[in-house]
Every structure is written in C-alpha cells, then in structure tokens.
Motif scaffolding. Structure first.
Motif, short mmCIF file in Angstrom:
data_model
loop_
_atom_site.label_atom_id
_atom_site.label_comp_id
_atom_site.label_asym_id
_atom_site.label_seq_id
_atom_site.Cartn_x
_atom_site.Cartn_y
_atom_site.Cartn_z
N GLU A 91 -19.38 26.65 -33.79
CA GLU A 91 -20.31 26.68 -32.67
C GLU A 91 -19.59 26.46 -31.23
O GLU A 91 -19.64 27.22 -30.53
N LEU A 92 -18.87 25.37 -31.24
CA LEU A 92 -18.03 25.19 -30.03
C LEU A 92 -17.01 26.15 -29.72
O LEU A 92 -16.83 26.65 -28.63
N ASN A 93 -16.21 26.60 -30.95
CA ASN A 93 -15.44 27.78 -30.85
C ASN A 93 -16.03 28.94 -30.41
O ASN A 93 -15.37 29.76 -29.77
N THR A 94 -17.38 29.38 -30.57
CA THR A 94 -17.87 30.44 -30.38
C THR A 94 -18.01 30.46 -28.75
O THR A 94 -17.75 31.61 -28.25
N MET A 95 -18.43 29.36 -28.19
CA MET A 95 -18.63 29.36 -26.86
C MET A 95 -17.31 29.58 -26.00
O MET A 95 -17.19 30.27 -25.06
N VAL A 96 -16.31 28.57 -26.33
CA VAL A 96 -14.95 28.70 -25.51
C VAL A 96 -14.64 30.01 -25.67
O VAL A 96 -13.39 30.56 -24.91
N ASP A 97 -14.62 30.83 -27.04
CA ASP A 97 -14.09 32.01 -26.91
C ASP A 97 -14.58 33.09 -26.18
O ASP A 97 -13.99 34.15 -25.78
N HIS A 98 -15.56 32.67 -25.53
CA HIS A 98 -16.15 33.52 -24.46
C HIS A 98 -15.94 33.35 -23.26
O HIS A 98 -16.57 33.62 -22.17
#
Length: 177
Positions: A91-98
């Motif tokens: 979940e966290l990686n999904t956000m920072v990847d954007h």
C-alpha cells in the motif's frame, strides 16, 4: 571547541535549529546528541523547547524535520484504506511510486478518538526503513486497532499525482468504499 565538550543550552538549540533548517532530510536525535555531546533525552527536551517557541519541527520515524514554508503549490487528499498488515508495504509503495508524500496515518479509536502518527514517507527506501523498524521492534500498526481501517493524509505537487495514486490503490482493493 574540544570534541568532547558539551554545547550548552541556548547555543545548542540554535545549532539544532540551524542544522534542521539546512537539511531537507530528517535528522536523528542520536546524531544531534552525538554532535552536541549530550544525551538523546536532552535533545528531546531541546526539541520540545523549540516547538514551544513555535518552531515548526516535526518528529517522524526517520528523525526530526523542520517544516519549511513551501513556495510551490501543494495538493492534499485524505484517503480511507483497509487492508491486512501483510499488505502495508505494498500500500505504501503504491502511493510513493506515484510521487505522493504520505504525511500520516490516522485511526478512529473507540476510546481515544482520532490517533494520528506522522509518517512523512516519499520513496521506497523510506518505506523499506519504516517496515524494517516495525519488524525489528515488533511494533503493531495503528490500523490493527481498527481491523485494518485507517486514513492517510497525502500530498503532491499536482492533483494528477494524487488521483493516480488513489486510482492505483482503488485497483488493488485498498480504498475503503
């Protein structure tokens, strides 16, 4: 000054403030303690005094940050999520990847009300360090208090980045509907 000489009170706080203003990355309390030859507890007290003097210092899991006034326009959103503890890193990686900064996590506790913890995560390395700290300390996620339900305050330099991150979370089934 000798390398083992303690820096006294107001001089130490001025130095701490200067270092925080000069660094965009968080500074660990242990690093500040070592640089000023005092204990970590003294640094915690110094930070409290600086905050009481209305200095915009935020304590994060990565260390202390001076909240600089941003010249660029910042766009914010709050998202409601629900997932298992094992899905947290994704979940966290999904956000920072954007290109999104994850400012905090918030849960609505039945007794204490809103509990907020500062995260300030903006890239995969920071996410990895956060997850490692959770594992090393065997700490629980705040969302475990609320069966996985939690909020995140997100910010980015464009609404397109926010919308892209939110849509990616929705596609993965993390957005609470």
């Amino acid at each position: 000054m000798k390398s083992d000489e303690k820096i006294k009170g107001s001089d130490r706080r001025e130095l701490i403030l200067q270092w925080l203003k000069e660094n965009s990355q968080p500074l660990k309390g242990s690093w500040l303690a070592k640089k000023t030859n005092v204990s970590r507890q003294v640094i915690v007290q110094d930070i409290s005094l600086l905050k009481a003097a209305n200095e915009p210092i935020m304590a994060t899991a990565q260390g202390y940050v001076y909240m600089q006034a941003e010249e660029k326009q910042e766009h914010c959103a709050v998202v409601a999520s629900r997932h298992s503890p094992e899905e947290t890193e994704d979940e966290l990686n999904t956000m920072v990847d954007h290109g999104v900064l994850i400012r905090d996590v918030i849960v609505d506790h039945p007794v204490y009300g809103h509990l907020t913890a500062s995260l300030m995560l903006s890239n995969r390395n920071e996410v990895r360090n956060f997850i490692k700290k959770l594992q090393d300390t065997k700490a629980s996620l705040l969302s475990e208090l609320t069966e996985g339900v939690h909020l995140h305050t997100l910010s980015a330099d464009s609404t397109a980045k926010l919308n892209s991150a939110i849509e990616a979370l929705r596609q993965k089934g993390y957005i609470l509907s």
